[in-house]
Design a protein around this motif. Structure first.
Motif, PDB file in Angstrom:
ATOM      1  N   LEU A  32       4.580   2.708  13.009  1.00  0.00           N
ATOM      2  CA  LEU A  32       6.030   2.541  12.895  1.00  0.00           C
ATOM      3  C   LEU A  32       6.411   2.625  11.421  1.00  0.00           C
ATOM      4  O   LEU A  32       5.844   1.920  10.589  1.00  0.00           O
ATOM      5  CB  LEU A  32       6.458   1.187  13.456  1.00  0.00           C
ATOM      6  CG  LEU A  32       7.927   0.776  13.201  1.00  0.00           C
ATOM      7  CD1 LEU A  32       8.879   1.699  13.946  1.00  0.00           C
ATOM      8  CD2 LEU A  32       8.156  -0.683  13.589  1.00  0.00           C
ATOM      9  N   LEU A  33       7.360   3.496  11.095  1.00  0.00           N
ATOM     10  CA  LEU A  33       7.959   3.538   9.759  1.00  0.00           C
ATOM     11  C   LEU A  33       9.415   3.134   9.919  1.00  0.00           C
ATOM     12  O   LEU A  33      10.190   3.825  10.591  1.00  0.00           O
ATOM     13  CB  LEU A  33       7.850   4.941   9.154  1.00  0.00           C
ATOM     14  CG  LEU A  33       8.442   5.126   7.744  1.00  0.00           C
ATOM     15  CD1 LEU A  33       7.842   4.141   6.758  1.00  0.00           C
ATOM     16  CD2 LEU A  33       8.260   6.554   7.260  1.00  0.00           C
TER      17      LEU A  33
ATOM     18  N   MET B  71      16.199  -5.512  16.316  1.00  0.00           N
ATOM     19  CA  MET B  71      15.676  -4.163  16.567  1.00  0.00           C
ATOM     20  C   MET B  71      14.157  -4.146  16.566  1.00  0.00           C
ATOM     21  O   MET B  71      13.528  -3.468  17.383  1.00  0.00           O
ATOM     22  CB  MET B  71      16.244  -3.185  15.539  1.00  0.00           C
ATOM     23  CG  MET B  71      17.698  -2.827  15.785  1.00  0.00           C
ATOM     24  SD  MET B  71      18.297  -1.483  14.745  1.00  0.00           S
ATOM     25  CE  MET B  71      18.708  -2.386  13.265  1.00  0.00           C
ATOM     26  N   LEU B  72      13.540  -4.909  15.658  1.00  0.00           N
ATOM     27  CA  LEU B  72      12.076  -4.978  15.630  1.00  0.00           C
ATOM     28  C   LEU B  72      11.538  -5.611  16.907  1.00  0.00           C
ATOM     29  O   LEU B  72      10.472  -5.213  17.406  1.00  0.00           O
ATOM     30  CB  LEU B  72      11.615  -5.762  14.408  1.00  0.00           C
ATOM     31  CG  LEU B  72      11.786  -5.038  13.061  1.00  0.00           C
ATOM     32  CD1 LEU B  72      11.516  -5.997  11.908  1.00  0.00           C
ATOM     33  CD2 LEU B  72      10.874  -3.820  12.973  1.00  0.00           C
ATOM     34  N   LYS B  73      12.269  -6.565  17.439  1.00  0.00           N
ATOM     35  CA  LYS B  73      11.850  -7.180  18.700  1.00  0.00           C
ATOM     36  C   LYS B  73      11.826  -6.164  19.830  1.00  0.00           C
ATOM     37  O   LYS B  73      10.931  -6.193  20.691  1.00  0.00           O
ATOM     38  CB  LYS B  73      12.784  -8.344  19.052  1.00  0.00           C
ATOM     39  CG  LYS B  73      12.348  -9.138  20.274  1.00  0.00           C
ATOM     40  CD  LYS B  73      13.242 -10.343  20.505  1.00  0.00           C
ATOM     41  CE  LYS B  73      12.750 -11.157  21.705  1.00  0.00           C
ATOM     42  NZ  LYS B  73      13.606 -12.366  21.916  1.00  0.00           N
ATOM     43  N   LEU B  74      12.770  -5.242  19.828  1.00  0.00           N
ATOM     44  CA  LEU B  74      12.789  -4.184  20.841  1.00  0.00           C
ATOM     45  C   LEU B  74      11.621  -3.212  20.654  1.00  0.00           C
ATOM     46  O   LEU B  74      11.130  -2.634  21.619  1.00  0.00           O
ATOM     47  CB  LEU B  74      14.112  -3.424  20.771  1.00  0.00           C
ATOM     48  CG  LEU B  74      15.371  -4.203  21.155  1.00  0.00           C
ATOM     49  CD1 LEU B  74      16.618  -3.389  20.829  1.00  0.00           C
ATOM     50  CD2 LEU B  74      15.352  -4.559  22.640  1.00  0.00           C
TER      51      LEU B  74
ATOM     52  N   CYS C  25       6.002  -1.486  21.875  1.00  0.00           N
ATOM     53  CA  CYS C  25       5.422  -0.145  21.704  1.00  0.00           C
ATOM     54  C   CYS C  25       3.981  -0.190  21.196  1.00  0.00           C
ATOM     55  O   CYS C  25       3.310   0.843  21.140  1.00  0.00           O
ATOM     56  CB  CYS C  25       6.274   0.690  20.745  1.00  0.00           C
ATOM     57  SG  CYS C  25       7.919   1.106  21.360  1.00  0.00           S
ATOM     58  N   GLN C  26       3.493  -1.366  20.840  1.00  0.00           N
ATOM     59  CA  GLN C  26       2.085  -1.588  20.470  1.00  0.00           C
ATOM     60  C   GLN C  26       1.642  -0.677  19.321  1.00  0.00           C
ATOM     61  O   GLN C  26       0.699   0.103  19.447  1.00  0.00           O
ATOM     62  CB  GLN C  26       1.181  -1.380  21.695  1.00  0.00           C
ATOM     63  CG  GLN C  26       1.473  -2.358  22.826  1.00  0.00           C
ATOM     64  CD  GLN C  26       0.567  -2.156  24.023  1.00  0.00           C
ATOM     65  OE1 GLN C  26       0.208  -1.023  24.355  1.00  0.00           O
ATOM     66  NE2 GLN C  26       0.193  -3.240  24.674  1.00  0.00           N
ATOM     67  N   PHE C  27       2.315  -0.810  18.196  1.00  0.00           N
ATOM     68  CA  PHE C  27       1.945  -0.037  17.009  1.00  0.00           C
ATOM     69  C   PHE C  27       0.693  -0.633  16.366  1.00  0.00           C
ATOM     70  O   PHE C  27       0.519  -1.851  16.327  1.00  0.00           O
ATOM     71  CB  PHE C  27       3.099  -0.029  16.006  1.00  0.00           C
ATOM     72  CG  PHE C  27       4.312   0.704  16.487  1.00  0.00           C
ATOM     73  CD1 PHE C  27       4.352   2.093  16.475  1.00  0.00           C
ATOM     74  CD2 PHE C  27       5.419   0.010  16.964  1.00  0.00           C
ATOM     75  CE1 PHE C  27       5.471   2.774  16.919  1.00  0.00           C
ATOM     76  CE2 PHE C  27       6.540   0.683  17.415  1.00  0.00           C
ATOM     77  CZ  PHE C  27       6.562   2.067  17.388  1.00  0.00           C
ATOM     78  N   ASP C  28      -0.146   0.243  15.854  1.00  0.00           N
ATOM     79  CA  ASP C  28      -1.321  -0.197  15.116  1.00  0.00           C
ATOM     80  C   ASP C  28      -0.972  -0.565  13.676  1.00  0.00           C
ATOM     81  O   ASP C  28      -1.631  -1.415  13.069  1.00  0.00           O
ATOM     82  CB  ASP C  28      -2.384   0.908  15.128  1.00  0.00           C
ATOM     83  CG  ASP C  28      -2.841   1.245  16.535  1.00  0.00           C
ATOM     84  OD1 ASP C  28      -3.605   0.450  17.115  1.00  0.00           O
ATOM     85  OD2 ASP C  28      -2.422   2.295  17.068  1.00  0.00           O
ATOM     86  N   PHE C  29       0.037   0.113  13.139  1.00  0.00           N
ATOM     87  CA  PHE C  29       0.514  -0.180  11.792  1.00  0.00           C
ATOM     88  C   PHE C  29       2.033  -0.221  11.814  1.00  0.00           C
ATOM     89  O   PHE C  29       2.673   0.607  12.468  1.00  0.00           O
ATOM     90  CB  PHE C  29       0.068   0.901  10.791  1.00  0.00           C
ATOM     91  CG  PHE C  29      -1.403   0.934  10.524  1.00  0.00           C
ATOM     92  CD1 PHE C  29      -1.967   0.117   9.555  1.00  0.00           C
ATOM     93  CD2 PHE C  29      -2.229   1.789  11.242  1.00  0.00           C
ATOM     94  CE1 PHE C  29      -3.327   0.152   9.310  1.00  0.00           C
ATOM     95  CE2 PHE C  29      -3.584   1.818  11.007  1.00  0.00           C
ATOM     96  CZ  PHE C  29      -4.144   1.000  10.042  1.00  0.00           C
TER      97      PHE C  29
ATOM     98  N   VAL D  43       3.741   8.865  14.705  1.00  0.00           N
ATOM     99  CA  VAL D  43       4.572   8.087  13.785  1.00  0.00           C
ATOM    100  C   VAL D  43       6.006   8.056  14.296  1.00  0.00           C
ATOM    101  O   VAL D  43       6.644   9.106  14.441  1.00  0.00           O
ATOM    102  CB  VAL D  43       4.548   8.692  12.366  1.00  0.00           C
ATOM    103  CG1 VAL D  43       5.277   7.771  11.394  1.00  0.00           C
ATOM    104  CG2 VAL D  43       3.119   8.955  11.908  1.00  0.00           C
ATOM    105  N   LEU D  44       6.531   6.867  14.568  1.00  0.00           N
ATOM    106  CA  LEU D  44       7.939   6.715  14.919  1.00  0.00           C
ATOM    107  C   LEU D  44       8.703   6.296  13.669  1.00  0.00           C
ATOM    108  O   LEU D  44       8.400   5.262  13.063  1.00  0.00           O
ATOM    109  CB  LEU D  44       8.133   5.669  16.013  1.00  0.00           C
ATOM    110  CG  LEU D  44       9.599   5.330  16.350  1.00  0.00           C
ATOM    111  CD1 LEU D  44      10.345   6.554  16.883  1.00  0.00           C
ATOM    112  CD2 LEU D  44       9.688   4.169  17.344  1.00  0.00           C
TER     113      LEU D  44
END
Length: 567
Positions: free
Chosen positions: A400-401, A413-416, A420-424, A545-546
């Motif tokens: 996630l960027l 927004m981060l809670k939403l 998505c289970q980002f590794d970073f 990368v999102l």
């Protein structure tokens, strides 16, 4: 290059050091200006962070004076609201989806053979993206030419009684109207900046048709804290007798729209679902990804059809608007023409549900910046990533960027995004690189660097709280700003904070993106622990990368991922 007279010499001499202006004289004694110099002069109209709060208070306390001031600025350039009537305008507002709706609408009518103008905001890479002719940003030469025509008129009519220059967005709105009139467009699609009632685009008196995309909570310091207050502001673009189309809304804002339509005396139509249109060849295909684009496409079909009906009803382009007896109705689904079908299919609108594949690194870009648009972004990304990972046999790393601006609720927004289970999770400000030379298009004086980096660190803390990440003892992030940006904020498990977009992209890609390799070699020293953490990125079969949270962030990323946007 544009040759320019001495009328703005005093301005240039006064601001050249502040704005980074460089100019020379020709043999005729005229100043020669180029695009970069025009953008530098434009940037002097940005509201400095030290006075931004005062300006926002004045805007909320005396909003009706905003349009009065706008008409004054327009008059000083030699334009009048009467002249704007000749632009045959489609005026669109909303909280999310208004830009996409405009893009669909413009493409359809352009494909019918009309010469289109399109004014939108914000820009992604270059400011001239905001003003388009036939779908393309106006050239640097045209932007420079028309910029100085408008700027010189306003600069020459300043006085000592408080009449000064318009702010950044007001100026660009006036410039857009000037360009469209000079370029003799057949129609202009105008996207509202903020709200509607007191937005500077609302000096338009006689649009041919108006549209409202999905409504939600945003810009509360200006528009109000409730969905009803925001709906009232959006409905401010309604004009007597001018048809209005809206996507389906929640009951409370829909009631406000209905009341405003009755009060102003205009017909209000609710768009049908896209599935109700008779395509004759299966579901309509859209050039923009995401389920949320379907209601935007339906709104665009209704706006296009209504504009075409108005155009065709008489050879006199100033014929009276279409007026219906009922004030609120369900718009009828129809069979779109082949031109409409094709227009929807080939529409492009960068930075919105956009996918770019660069070898083993795939970028998903969406400028979602409200909770409603972030929900749609998460839905789109989840579907896309599921398909992507099914086709890979090796490990896939999700990154996630993220960044936000203004008064947005970053934590919400981060809670939403957390499921998505980002590794970073990587955070950076909307600064493209720490060296800002030749980057006038993306400079922002409305917020300090300290505030931008503090927000990034706050976002990092919010993410760690949501994901349950433990902080390593002694690794507290620090914000050390004296004469320049810090090189790299200290790290925590699975989260990173970088001082600019380029350094974040270079770390995420780990040399695997050939396009990024041409952006320049990494010049930021990286701690050994950070280098070690990147091993997962180097060994993964695929990196996804999102990029989301801010259109300005997405624009900064696109500057490097799609160099054609800056050419």
């Amino acid at each position: 290059m544009v040759r320019y007279s001495l009328v703005t010499l005093s301005f240039l001499l006064h601001t050249k050091d502040q704005a980074g202006l460089h100019f020379s004289t020709s043999s005729t004694g005229l100043f020669i200006m180029d695009y970069e110099e025009a953008v530098c002069a434009l940037n002097t109209l940005q509201t400095n962070v030290s006075v931004l709060d005062q300006v926002q208070r004045e805007r909320s306390e005396l909003p009706e004076l905003q349009l009065q001031a706008m008409r004054g600025f327009l008059h000083r350039t030699g334009l009048t609201v009467d002249k704007l009537d000749h632009l045959n305008i489609i005026h669109v507002t909303g909280t999310k989806g208004k830009g996409s709706t405009c893009a669909f609408t413009e493409r359809i009518l352009r494909d019918y053979g009309f010469r289109t103008g399109f004014y939108s905001s914000p820009h992604l890479v270059q400011v001239r993206e905001r003003i388009r002719i036939n779908g393309q940003p106006i050239s640097k030469e045209l932007f420079t030419k028309y910029f100085w025509e408008v700027f010189s008129q306003l600069d020459a009519t300043k006085d000592s009684h408080g009449v000064n220059m318009p702010a950044y967005f007001r100026f660009l709105t006036i410039l857009a109207f000037h360009v469209f009139l000079q370029e003799r467009v057949d129609l202009a699609v105008i996207e509202v900046g903020i709200g509607g009632a007191y937005d500077c685009t609302n000096i338009i008196r006689k649009p041919w048709v108006c549209g409202i995309s999905s409504l939600g909570i945003d810009h509360t310091s200006i528009l109000g804290n409730t969905i009803e207050e925001i709906a009232w502001q959006k409905a401010g673009i309604f004009k007597p007798g001018v048809p209005v189309f809206t996507v389906k809304q929640l009951d409370r804002p829909m009631t406000v729209l209905q009341d405003r339509a009755k009060e102003i005396g205009c017909p209000l139509w609710v768009c049908p679902d896209l599935e109700q249109y008779e395509s004759g060849a299966g579901p309509l295909s859209l050039g923009l990804a995401g389920q949320q684009q379907r209601c935007n496409a339906s709104l665009a079909l209704q706006l296009s059809k209504t504009w075409l009906q108005r155009y065709r009803q008489s050879d006199d382009q100033l014929a009276a608007p279409i007026v219906e007896n009922r004030l609120v109705s369900q718009a009828t689904a129809f069979k779109p023409s082949p031109i409409m079908v094709k227009g929807l299919e080939v529409t492009e609108w960068p930075g919105r549900t956009q996918t770019l594949r660069h070898g083993s690194v795939t970028y998903y870009l969406d400028g979602a910046h409200t909770t409603g648009s972030m929900q749609a972004c998460v839905h789109w990304f989840s579907q896309e990533i599921q398909q992507e990972e099914c086709s890979n046999r090796g490990p896939v790393i999700r990154v996630l960027l993220f960044n936000t601006t203004g008064e947005r609720d970053s934590a919400a927004m981060l809670k939403l995004l957390e499921p998505c289970q980002f590794d970073f999770a990587v955070f950076c400000p909307n600064i493209t690189e720490t060296i800002t030379e030749n980057n006038a298009d993306q400079q922002n004086f409305n917020v300090s660097v300290e505030n931008m980096l503090t927000r990034c660190l706050d976002n990092q803390i919010s993410w760690q709280s949501l994901s349950g990440t433990e902080t390593k003892q002694g690794s507290e992030s620090e914000l050390l700003i004296k004469d320049r940006l810090p090189l790299l904020a200290k790290t925590r498990t699975h989260t990173m904070v970088f001082p600019c977009i380029l350094s974040a992209l270079q770390w995420i890609s780990q040399g695997r993106d050939a396009v990024l390799a041409t952006a320049g070699s990494p010049y930021l020293p990286v701690q050994p622990s950070v280098t070690a953490k990147a091993e997962q990125l180097r060994e993964a079969a695929q990196v996804s990368v999102l990029v989301t949270g801010s259109l300005h962030l997405v624009g900064g990323v696109l500057k490097y991922l799609d160099p054609t946007l800056a050419s």
